[in-house]
Design an enzyme around this catalytic site. Structure first.
Site, PDB file in Angstrom:
ATOM      1  CG  ASP A 120       9.118  11.867  -4.698  1.00  0.00           C
ATOM      2  OD1 ASP A 120       8.019  11.503  -4.261  1.00  0.00           O
ATOM      3  OD2 ASP A 120       9.757  11.200  -5.534  1.00  0.00           O
ATOM      4  CG  HIS A 121       6.522  13.015  -8.011  1.00  0.00           C
ATOM      5  ND1 HIS A 121       7.049  12.874  -9.277  1.00  0.00           N
ATOM      6  CD2 HIS A 121       6.997  11.972  -7.285  1.00  0.00           C
ATOM      7  CE1 HIS A 121       7.799  11.780  -9.331  1.00  0.00           C
ATOM      8  NE2 HIS A 121       7.784  11.223  -8.131  1.00  0.00           N
TER       9      HIS A 121
ATOM     10  CG  HIS B 121       3.946   9.034  -3.813  1.00  0.00           C
ATOM     11  ND1 HIS B 121       4.219   7.923  -4.592  1.00  0.00           N
ATOM     12  CD2 HIS B 121       3.090   8.601  -2.839  1.00  0.00           C
ATOM     13  CE1 HIS B 121       3.567   6.876  -4.121  1.00  0.00           C
ATOM     14  NE2 HIS B 121       2.887   7.261  -3.058  1.00  0.00           N
TER      15      HIS B 121
END
Length: 304
Positions: free
Chosen positions: A67-68, A65
């Site tokens: 944001d990672h 994802h």
């Protein structure tokens, strides 16, 4: 002198805020510098935190994802721009190989460093490091996600007063450590007589997941447990639906696992007051809790 600390580069979840960058965490562990989940903006946060590309020896991506992982292109290119002399190993879910490839080669740059890939597959994986073991466990999230656990084996600490009592000094100390016994004071002295067990330390990094068996396994007996707490307890149903845990669930995990220090992070932008996460967690765990903020430096607790 060895340093063991967590450098927090970002603590937001899906959307950054004015005060919270996307995820990013560098664990300094002696000669290792393990970068976890470099979200967008990580390279700039490294500058603010005083972290150099040469500090990074390994990169661990829990899942793909944005944001990672959207900070990976900048971090990888900085590693090459600075001509990092040592090999850097990247660990990530094998099912996301196509994402890693795209991020690695998101734009044109000159590859001047060595990046070794270590894709993860199956329910569990183990990678031996120098004097450490890096373990991975598959978590429960809408996309394949892994949590990580760093384990240092137990060692022995020599007791200077016992060595003096038995007249063991100089090269004999090293020989005792290597061979397990030496002759002294008219008899054979074993290493157990002049030392005590020095417990190895343990660290766990758990991001996007529901509570599951793997969460408990990763957290067990840790000195520092870094755990997502995207939602507050009042939104537990929302957390479960989206594959996350709450601050209270993270704290309950820490209590049941016997963790010494719980670091809460990965906060949803819907909550403006970080104190609310501490309040929820404190109802479930009476140990040490840190509510992470960007650019915090959180030392690993001293050995037990």
């Amino acid at each position: 002198m060895s340093v063991r600390e967590l450098v927090v580069l970002g603590t937001a979840s899906q959307a950054p805020t004015r005060h919270r960058n996307h995820n990013g965490y560098l664990l300094r562990w002696d000669r290792e510098g393990i970068l976890f989940d470099p979200g967008e903006g990580t390279q700039r946060q490294m500058l603010y935190a005083g972290v150099a590309a040469t500090d990074i020896t390994r990169i661990c991506v829990t899942h793909f994802h944005g944001d990672h992982c959207l900070g990976l292109p900048g971090v990888i290119q900085r590693i090459n721009l600075d001509r990092v002399p040592h090999e850097v190993t990247a660990y990530f879910p094998a099912s996301g190989q196509h994402f890693f490839d795209r991020l690695h080669h998101a734009s044109a740059f000159h590859e001047a460093a060595t990046l070794r890939e270590h894709p993860l597959a199956g329910e569990a994986a183990i990678a031996p490091l120098t004097n450490l073991t890096l373990e991975a466990r598959r978590l429960s999230h809408p996309v394949e996600s892994y949590g990580f656990r760093l384990v240092e084996p137990d060692g022995r600490r020599m007791l200077p007063e016992r060595l003096r009592e038995l007249g063991i000094a100089g090269p004999d100390v090293g020989r005792l450590q290597r061979e397990g016994a030496v002759e002294a004071a008219g008899r054979v002295v074993t290493v157990d007589e002049v030392s005590e067990i020095r417990r190895g330390q343990k660290f766990a990094f758990i991001m996007d997941t529901r509570r599951c068996d793997a969460v408990a396994e990763l957290a067990h007996d840790t000195d520092m447990l870094v755990c997502e707490s995207t939602f507050l307890d009042a939104d537990a149903d929302l957390a479960k639906a989206h594959g996350h845990i709450t601050a209270g669930e993270a704290a309950a995990t820490a209590r049941e696992a016997g963790a010494r220090l719980l670091v809460l992070t990965h906060f949803s932008q819907r909550y403006p007051d970080p104190a609310a996460f501490l309040a929820d967690a404190r109802r479930h765990f009476d140990g040490e809790i840190a509510v992470a903020a960007d650019l915090d430096r959180i030392p690993l607790p001293k050995r037990r």
